[in-house]
Scaffold this motif. Structure first.
Motif, PDB file in Angstrom:
ATOM      1  N   PRO A  20      16.671  39.042  39.788  1.00 11.40           N
ATOM      2  CA  PRO A  20      16.376  39.199  38.357  1.00 11.40           C
ATOM      3  C   PRO A  20      17.559  38.882  37.440  1.00 11.40           C
ATOM      4  CG  PRO A  20      16.785  41.335  39.330  1.00 11.40           C
ATOM      5  CD  PRO A  20      16.851  40.333  40.456  1.00 11.40           C
ATOM      6  N   ASP A  21      17.940  37.617  37.417  1.00 13.50           N
ATOM      7  CA  ASP A  21      19.042  37.208  36.547  1.00 13.50           C
ATOM      8  C   ASP A  21      18.537  37.060  35.104  1.00 13.50           C
ATOM      9  OD1 ASP A  21      17.540  34.883  36.668  1.00 13.50           O
ATOM     10  OD2 ASP A  21      19.033  33.756  37.806  1.00 13.50           O
ATOM     11  N   GLU A  22      19.369  36.545  34.226  1.00 16.89           N
ATOM     12  CA  GLU A  22      19.013  36.416  32.809  1.00 16.89           C
ATOM     13  C   GLU A  22      17.810  35.483  32.626  1.00 16.89           C
ATOM     14  OE1 GLU A  22      18.961  37.501  29.014  1.00 16.89           O
ATOM     15  OE2 GLU A  22      20.315  38.331  30.512  1.00 16.89           O
ATOM     16  N   GLU A  23      17.761  34.398  33.384  1.00 15.23           N
ATOM     17  CA  GLU A  23      16.633  33.467  33.297  1.00 15.23           C
ATOM     18  C   GLU A  23      15.327  34.166  33.686  1.00 15.23           C
ATOM     19  OE1 GLU A  23      15.126  29.293  35.308  1.00 15.23           O
ATOM     20  OE2 GLU A  23      17.266  29.751  35.293  1.00 15.23           O
ATOM     21  N   ARG A  28       9.914  36.267  31.305  1.00 19.30           N
ATOM     22  CA  ARG A  28       8.957  37.374  31.426  1.00 19.30           C
ATOM     23  C   ARG A  28       7.668  37.119  30.663  1.00 19.30           C
ATOM     24  NH1 ARG A  28       7.626  41.806  28.443  1.00 19.30           N
ATOM     25  NH2 ARG A  28       6.783  43.546  29.617  1.00 19.30           N
ATOM     26  N   SER A  29       7.751  36.722  29.398  1.00 15.46           N
ATOM     27  CA  SER A  29       6.522  36.537  28.608  1.00 15.46           C
ATOM     28  C   SER A  29       5.698  35.370  29.134  1.00 15.46           C
ATOM     29  CB  SER A  29       6.848  36.350  27.125  1.00 15.46           C
ATOM     30  OG  SER A  29       7.642  35.202  26.939  1.00 15.46           O
ATOM     31  N   GLU A  30       6.366  34.324  29.626  1.00 18.05           N
ATOM     32  CA  GLU A  30       5.644  33.191  30.213  1.00 18.05           C
ATOM     33  C   GLU A  30       4.864  33.642  31.452  1.00 18.05           C
ATOM     34  OE1 GLU A  30       6.702  28.979  32.399  1.00 18.05           O
ATOM     35  OE2 GLU A  30       8.132  29.791  30.954  1.00 18.05           O
ATOM     36  N   ALA A  55      10.411  45.682  32.585  1.00 19.42           N
ATOM     37  CA  ALA A  55      10.911  45.553  31.212  1.00 19.42           C
ATOM     38  C   ALA A  55      11.585  46.835  30.724  1.00 19.42           C
ATOM     39  CB  ALA A  55       9.768  45.167  30.279  1.00 19.42           C
ATOM     40  N   SER A  56      11.268  47.947  31.358  1.00 16.29           N
ATOM     41  CA  SER A  56      11.859  49.222  30.934  1.00 16.29           C
ATOM     42  C   SER A  56      13.282  49.418  31.479  1.00 16.29           C
ATOM     43  CB  SER A  56      10.958  50.386  31.357  1.00 16.29           C
ATOM     44  OG  SER A  56      10.972  50.547  32.762  1.00 16.29           O
ATOM     45  N   TYR A  57      13.707  48.553  32.393  1.00 12.75           N
ATOM     46  CA  TYR A  57      15.047  48.637  32.967  1.00 12.75           C
ATOM     47  C   TYR A  57      16.012  47.761  32.165  1.00 12.75           C
ATOM     48  CZ  TYR A  57      13.247  50.631  37.358  1.00 12.75           C
ATOM     49  OH  TYR A  57      12.669  51.432  38.305  1.00 12.75           O
ATOM     50  N   SER A  58      17.253  48.174  32.087  1.00 17.73           N
ATOM     51  CA  SER A  58      18.271  47.291  31.521  1.00 17.73           C
ATOM     52  C   SER A  58      18.546  46.196  32.554  1.00 17.73           C
ATOM     53  CB  SER A  58      19.563  48.074  31.238  1.00 17.73           C
ATOM     54  OG  SER A  58      20.185  48.440  32.460  1.00 17.73           O
ATOM     55  N   SER A  59      19.211  45.144  32.147  1.00 15.96           N
ATOM     56  CA  SER A  59      19.553  44.062  33.084  1.00 15.96           C
ATOM     57  C   SER A  59      20.328  44.596  34.268  1.00 15.96           C
ATOM     58  CB  SER A  59      20.371  42.979  32.383  1.00 15.96           C
ATOM     59  OG  SER A  59      19.609  42.333  31.414  1.00 15.96           O
ATOM     60  N   GLU A  61      20.445  47.725  35.452  1.00 16.11           N
ATOM     61  CA  GLU A  61      19.616  48.602  36.288  1.00 16.11           C
ATOM     62  C   GLU A  61      18.673  47.794  37.173  1.00 16.11           C
ATOM     63  OE1 GLU A  61      19.042  52.582  33.530  1.00 16.11           O
ATOM     64  OE2 GLU A  61      17.841  50.797  33.080  1.00 16.11           O
ATOM     65  N   LEU A  62      18.108  46.749  36.598  1.00 14.97           N
ATOM     66  CA  LEU A  62      17.170  45.924  37.359  1.00 14.97           C
ATOM     67  C   LEU A  62      17.879  45.227  38.515  1.00 14.97           C
ATOM     68  CD1 LEU A  62      14.191  45.145  37.357  1.00 14.97           C
ATOM     69  CD2 LEU A  62      14.771  43.194  35.920  1.00 14.97           C
ATOM     70  N   ILE A  63      19.054  44.681  38.255  1.00 14.80           N
ATOM     71  CA  ILE A  63      19.827  44.020  39.307  1.00 14.80           C
ATOM     72  C   ILE A  63      20.256  45.029  40.360  1.00 14.80           C
ATOM     73  CG2 ILE A  63      22.037  42.889  39.789  1.00 14.80           C
ATOM     74  CD1 ILE A  63      21.614  41.339  37.123  1.00 14.80           C
ATOM     75  N   GLU A  64      20.720  46.179  39.933  1.00 16.41           N
ATOM     76  CA  GLU A  64      21.148  47.218  40.872  1.00 16.41           C
ATOM     77  C   GLU A  64      19.986  47.654  41.773  1.00 16.41           C
ATOM     78  OE1 GLU A  64      22.333  51.795  40.352  1.00 16.41           O
ATOM     79  OE2 GLU A  64      23.690  50.409  39.322  1.00 16.41           O
ATOM     80  N   THR A  65      18.819  47.840  41.193  1.00 14.17           N
ATOM     81  CA  THR A  65      17.643  48.235  41.961  1.00 14.17           C
ATOM     82  C   THR A  65      17.251  47.139  42.941  1.00 14.17           C
ATOM     83  OG1 THR A  65      16.864  49.612  40.142  1.00 14.17           O
ATOM     84  CG2 THR A  65      15.225  48.966  41.786  1.00 14.17           C
ATOM     85  N   TYR A  66      17.292  45.895  42.488  1.00 18.52           N
ATOM     86  CA  TYR A  66      16.954  44.755  43.350  1.00 18.52           C
ATOM     87  C   TYR A  66      17.902  44.691  44.546  1.00 18.52           C
ATOM     88  CZ  TYR A  66      16.063  39.981  44.852  1.00 18.52           C
ATOM     89  OH  TYR A  66      15.754  38.868  45.600  1.00 18.52           O
ATOM     90  N   VAL A  67      19.201  44.770  44.277  1.00 18.03           N
ATOM     91  CA  VAL A  67      20.194  44.682  45.352  1.00 18.03           C
ATOM     92  C   VAL A  67      20.039  45.850  46.316  1.00 18.03           C
ATOM     93  CG1 VAL A  67      22.678  44.797  45.854  1.00 18.03           C
ATOM     94  CG2 VAL A  67      21.838  43.313  44.031  1.00 18.03           C
ATOM     95  N   TYR A  68      19.888  47.042  45.795  1.00 18.91           N
ATOM     96  CA  TYR A  68      19.734  48.223  46.655  1.00 18.91           C
ATOM     97  C   TYR A  68      18.484  48.096  47.529  1.00 18.91           C
ATOM     98  CZ  TYR A  68      19.198  53.022  48.205  1.00 18.91           C
ATOM     99  OH  TYR A  68      19.044  54.133  48.972  1.00 18.91           O
ATOM    100  N   THR A  69      17.399  47.611  46.943  1.00 17.91           N
ATOM    101  CA  THR A  69      16.134  47.511  47.673  1.00 17.91           C
ATOM    102  C   THR A  69      16.154  46.402  48.719  1.00 17.91           C
ATOM    103  OG1 THR A  69      14.923  48.321  45.753  1.00 17.91           O
ATOM    104  CG2 THR A  69      13.638  47.167  47.433  1.00 17.91           C
ATOM    105  N   PHE A  70      16.607  45.215  48.334  1.00 16.92           N
ATOM    106  CA  PHE A  70      16.446  44.060  49.206  1.00 16.92           C
ATOM    107  C   PHE A  70      17.687  43.648  49.989  1.00 16.92           C
ATOM    108  CE2 PHE A  70      13.087  43.320  45.955  1.00 16.92           C
ATOM    109  CZ  PHE A  70      12.022  43.596  46.782  1.00 16.92           C
ATOM    110  N   ASP A  71      18.863  43.879  49.462  1.00 18.42           N
ATOM    111  CA  ASP A  71      20.068  43.436  50.166  1.00 18.42           C
ATOM    112  C   ASP A  71      20.565  44.443  51.196  1.00 18.42           C
ATOM    113  OD1 ASP A  71      19.986  41.134  48.739  1.00 18.42           O
ATOM    114  OD2 ASP A  71      21.748  41.534  47.513  1.00 18.42           O
ATOM    115  N   PHE A  72      20.252  45.699  51.006  1.00 18.32           N
ATOM    116  CA  PHE A  72      20.787  46.718  51.905  1.00 18.32           C
ATOM    117  C   PHE A  72      19.747  47.306  52.852  1.00 18.32           C
ATOM    118  CE2 PHE A  72      23.798  47.060  48.263  1.00 18.32           C
ATOM    119  CZ  PHE A  72      24.887  46.554  48.929  1.00 18.32           C
TER     120      PHE A  72
END
Length: 114
Positions: A20-23, A28-30, A55-59, A61-72
């Protein structure tokens, strides 16, 4: 569910499960519009709920959640060949076989990853 709907669902899942990078956030709306056109009501609802939740997560938080969930997590690793081969050399052969299977099933893998 027809073939077009399946392709849309798979494309949406592929995007939503990507880093979930900036792009990702800018698109998101698309994706919300694309997902909104899915005929299967339950799938459309789940995917839109995920976008709304994300959308309720900050950038950060979203990255941190993604990394915690999928990378570890070995159980939540997104590399489908990881469970069989881990980081072994055989994984490359397995990935090529998987790519061939996708093509035989009518899907066109992108050149982004093997």
């Amino acid at each position: 569910m027809d073939g077009t709907d399946k392709q849309t669902v798979f494309a949406a899942l592929s995007h939503l499960l990507s880093y979930p990078d900036e792009e990702w956030r800018k698109e998101r709306s698309e994706w919300q519009q694309i997902i909104g056109e899915i005929e299967h009501e339950a799938l459309r609802g789940h995917l839109l709920a995920f976008l709304e939740s994300a959308a309720s997560y900050s950038s950060e938080e979203l990255i941190e959640t993604y990394v915690y969930t999928f990378d570890f997590g070995k159980k939540t690793n997104l590399y489908v060949t990881y469970f069989n081969s881990g980081e072994q050399r055989e994984r490359g052969i397995e990935l090529l076989q998987l790519k061939d299977l996708y093509q035989q099933s009518g899907f066109q893998p992108t050149g982004k990853e093997l």
